[in-house]
Scaffold this motif. Structure first.
Motif, PDB file in Angstrom:
ATOM      1  N   ALA A 158       0.882  -1.488  -0.324  1.00 34.21           N
ATOM      2  CA  ALA A 158       0.130  -0.411   0.047  1.00 34.21           C
ATOM      3  C   ALA A 158       1.192   1.518   0.137  1.00 34.21           C
ATOM      4  CB  ALA A 158      -1.374   0.051   1.386  1.00 34.21           C
ATOM      5  N   LEU A 159       0.386   2.849  -0.388  1.00 30.12           N
ATOM      6  CA  LEU A 159       0.845   3.377  -0.718  1.00 30.12           C
ATOM      7  C   LEU A 159       1.019   4.190   1.059  1.00 30.12           C
ATOM      8  CD1 LEU A 159       0.611   4.416  -3.896  1.00 30.12           C
ATOM      9  CD2 LEU A 159       1.896   3.730  -3.051  1.00 30.12           C
ATOM     10  N   ASP A 160       2.290   4.681   1.859  1.00 32.49           N
ATOM     11  CA  ASP A 160       1.533   5.367   2.437  1.00 32.49           C
ATOM     12  C   ASP A 160       1.765   7.040   1.831  1.00 32.49           C
ATOM     13  OD1 ASP A 160       2.579   7.653   4.592  1.00 32.49           O
ATOM     14  OD2 ASP A 160       4.029   5.689   5.846  1.00 32.49           O
ATOM     15  N   HIS A 161       1.470   7.891   1.221  1.00 32.15           N
ATOM     16  CA  HIS A 161       1.452   8.988   0.582  1.00 32.15           C
ATOM     17  C   HIS A 161       2.375  10.241   1.323  1.00 32.15           C
ATOM     18  CE1 HIS A 161      -0.946   7.768  -2.566  1.00 32.15           C
ATOM     19  NE2 HIS A 161      -2.049   7.065  -1.334  1.00 32.15           N
ATOM     20  N   GLU A 162       1.987   9.995   2.979  1.00 39.69           N
ATOM     21  CA  GLU A 162       2.617  11.425   3.527  1.00 39.69           C
ATOM     22  C   GLU A 162       4.531  11.504   3.175  1.00 39.69           C
ATOM     23  OE1 GLU A 162       2.678  12.362   8.381  1.00 39.69           O
ATOM     24  OE2 GLU A 162       1.114  11.569   7.474  1.00 39.69           O
ATOM     25  N   ARG A 163       4.795   9.725   2.976  1.00 38.00           N
ATOM     26  CA  ARG A 163       6.137   9.589   3.457  1.00 38.00           C
ATOM     27  C   ARG A 163       7.002   9.355   2.224  1.00 38.00           C
ATOM     28  NH1 ARG A 163       7.144   5.765   8.521  1.00 38.00           N
ATOM     29  NH2 ARG A 163       6.339   7.319  11.043  1.00 38.00           N
ATOM     30  N   GLN A 164       5.527   9.280   1.173  1.00 34.29           N
ATOM     31  CA  GLN A 164       6.048   8.508   0.089  1.00 34.29           C
ATOM     32  C   GLN A 164       7.421   7.589   0.118  1.00 34.29           C
ATOM     33  OE1 GLN A 164       7.529  12.200  -1.965  1.00 34.29           O
ATOM     34  NE2 GLN A 164       5.569  12.983  -2.187  1.00 34.29           N
ATOM     35  N   GLN A 165       6.123   6.398   0.254  1.00 33.19           N
ATOM     36  CA  GLN A 165       7.389   5.177   0.684  1.00 33.19           C
ATOM     37  C   GLN A 165       5.834   4.477   0.334  1.00 33.19           C
ATOM     38  OE1 GLN A 165       9.136   4.949   4.978  1.00 33.19           O
ATOM     39  NE2 GLN A 165      10.510   6.029   3.687  1.00 33.19           N
ATOM     40  N   THR A 166       6.014   2.497   0.298  1.00 32.01           N
ATOM     41  CA  THR A 166       5.292   1.939  -0.184  1.00 32.01           C
ATOM     42  C   THR A 166       5.107   1.226   0.796  1.00 32.01           C
ATOM     43  OG1 THR A 166       5.631   1.328  -2.173  1.00 32.01           O
ATOM     44  CG2 THR A 166       4.891  -0.339  -0.994  1.00 32.01           C
ATOM     45  N   ILE A 167       4.694   0.431   1.734  1.00 34.17           N
ATOM     46  CA  ILE A 167       4.178  -0.001   2.776  1.00 34.17           C
ATOM     47  C   ILE A 167       3.627  -1.484   2.758  1.00 34.17           C
ATOM     48  CG2 ILE A 167       4.214   1.691   4.802  1.00 34.17           C
ATOM     49  CD1 ILE A 167       1.847   1.175   5.098  1.00 34.17           C
ATOM     50  N   PHE A 168       4.011  -2.539   3.387  1.00 33.18           N
ATOM     51  CA  PHE A 168       3.037  -3.836   3.651  1.00 33.18           C
ATOM     52  C   PHE A 168       1.585  -3.209   4.814  1.00 33.18           C
ATOM     53  CE2 PHE A 168       6.222  -4.614   0.856  1.00 33.18           C
ATOM     54  CZ  PHE A 168       5.415  -5.407  -0.132  1.00 33.18           C
ATOM     55  N   TYR A 169       0.785  -4.049   4.119  1.00 31.29           N
ATOM     56  CA  TYR A 169      -0.952  -4.276   5.192  1.00 31.29           C
ATOM     57  C   TYR A 169       0.075  -5.902   5.610  1.00 31.29           C
ATOM     58  CZ  TYR A 169      -2.551  -0.555   3.885  1.00 31.29           C
ATOM     59  OH  TYR A 169      -3.476   1.104   4.310  1.00 31.29           O
ATOM     60  N   PRO A 170      -0.129  -6.277   7.195  1.00 30.09           N
ATOM     61  CA  PRO A 170      -0.173  -7.728   7.705  1.00 30.09           C
ATOM     62  C   PRO A 170      -1.579  -8.562   7.211  1.00 30.09           C
ATOM     63  CG  PRO A 170       0.128  -5.707   9.439  1.00 30.09           C
ATOM     64  CD  PRO A 170      -0.068  -5.490   8.283  1.00 30.09           C
ATOM     65  N   PRO A 171      -0.799 -10.173   6.395  1.00 23.41           N
ATOM     66  CA  PRO A 171      -1.897 -10.838   6.646  1.00 23.41           C
ATOM     67  C   PRO A 171      -3.180 -10.964   8.550  1.00 23.41           C
ATOM     68  CG  PRO A 171      -0.224 -11.792   7.163  1.00 23.41           C
ATOM     69  CD  PRO A 171       0.460 -10.485   7.197  1.00 23.41           C
ATOM     70  N   ALA A 172      -3.941 -11.142   8.252  1.00 20.02           N
ATOM     71  CA  ALA A 172      -5.199 -11.626   8.939  1.00 20.02           C
ATOM     72  C   ALA A 172      -4.153 -12.322  10.446  1.00 20.02           C
ATOM     73  CB  ALA A 172      -6.391 -11.795   9.050  1.00 20.02           C
ATOM     74  N   PHE A 173      -3.992 -12.914  10.114  1.00 23.04           N
ATOM     75  CA  PHE A 173      -4.084 -14.250  10.804  1.00 23.04           C
ATOM     76  C   PHE A 173      -2.156 -13.742  11.673  1.00 23.04           C
ATOM     77  CE2 PHE A 173      -0.561 -14.893   6.893  1.00 23.04           C
ATOM     78  CZ  PHE A 173       0.846 -15.536   7.550  1.00 23.04           C
TER      79      PHE A 173
END
Length: 264
Positions: free
Chosen positions: A69-84
């Motif tokens: 996912a995009l972190d628009h404030e920091r202009q970086q790509t981040i990852f949303y972790p899986p539910a488990f």
């Protein structure tokens, strides 16, 4: 080849309990139906831990590593972790169970091995009291099963589960398997697990410990049905030749009085 000492599901369960504080990841090996998944389910119940069962043959790499996912404030790509990997709000521990790892796609398996080896996924640390267990078939158990590779093998504690008659009978008695199955396995112990003969004869259906639990339920459900119907149902679980032997013995013992008498 996983060259370690084989054990029963109960022995595997007790070993994991005894070492859980060391933050070791465990790898259960064995043929289909020998009790790997049941071992982990019982471990969850007896440890008071939540079981999070992840069937890896149905997962994509993003299901394990998370979605970008995009972190628009920091202009970086981040990852949303899986539910488990979601933390619990209470103090209850969790068992992460990665089942069927030997059948998982290579890129999915690579994502899981990172969790098994490092107890983390991206920026998410696995809590110290969580238990991490994977399970799969050895290449000799299943033609399309694959090993984990030398690097992963060095970082995991490997446990091979093999079916053993007395341990299986003890478990079957505890869960209420019908007397006909108990008596049959006492008379024909070679049919507790028929995978070796099945490979030689190229049979898809053959007996294994988990299938005898199904036979017990099916046969008990169809007690009032005709013999042909019962035979068809049993053969659909364990194959025709073993089913024929089972039906003959079941007819012989149906009028006996007790489980003890059957086993004698």
């Amino acid at each position: 080849m996983i060259n370690t000492v084989s054990c029963t599901p109960d022995e595997a369960k007790e070993l994991i309990k005894g070492l859980r504080r060391l933050k070791i990841s465990f790898m259960l090996w064995g043929a289909t139906g020998v009790g790997k998944s049941e071992c982990v389910r019982q471990l969850s119940e007896e440890s008071g831990a939540e079981l999070r069962d992840i069937r890896l043959c149905q997962k994509q790499p993003t299901d394990i590593a998370g979605l970008p996912a995009l972190d628009h404030e920091r202009q970086q790509t981040i990852f949303y972790p899986p539910a488990f990997l979601a933390p619990r709000s209470d103090e209850k521990a969790v068992i992460l169970f990665f089942d069927e790892i030997s059948l998982a796609p290579d890129d999915t398996k690579s994502a899981v091995l990172g969790i098994l080896e490092e107890r983390r996924q991206g920026g998410v640390e696995i809590p110290d009291d969580w238990i991490i267990v994977a399970a799969g078939n050895r290449p000799e158990d299943l033609a399309n099963a694959r090993g984990l590779g030398a690097a992963a093998n060095r970082r995991l504690l490997h446990i091979v589960i093999e079916p053993q008659l007395e341990a299986a009978l003890s478990h079957f008695i505890k869960i209420g398997v019908i007397p006909e199955v108990l008596a049959f396995l006492k008379v024909f112990p070679q049919h507790l697990s028929g995978e070796e003969a099945a490979r030689t004869q190229k049979h898809e259906l053959y007996p294994r410990p988990a299938s005898w639990e199904k036979v017990s339920k099916i046969f008990d459900e169809l007690r009032e049905a005709d013999k042909r119907t019962r035979h068809l149902a049993v053969a659909g679980i364990i194959g025709d030749s073993v089913a024929a032997e089972f039906m003959l013995l079941a007819e012989e013992v149906k009028n006996m009085k007790s489980v003890d008498e059957l086993l004698e």
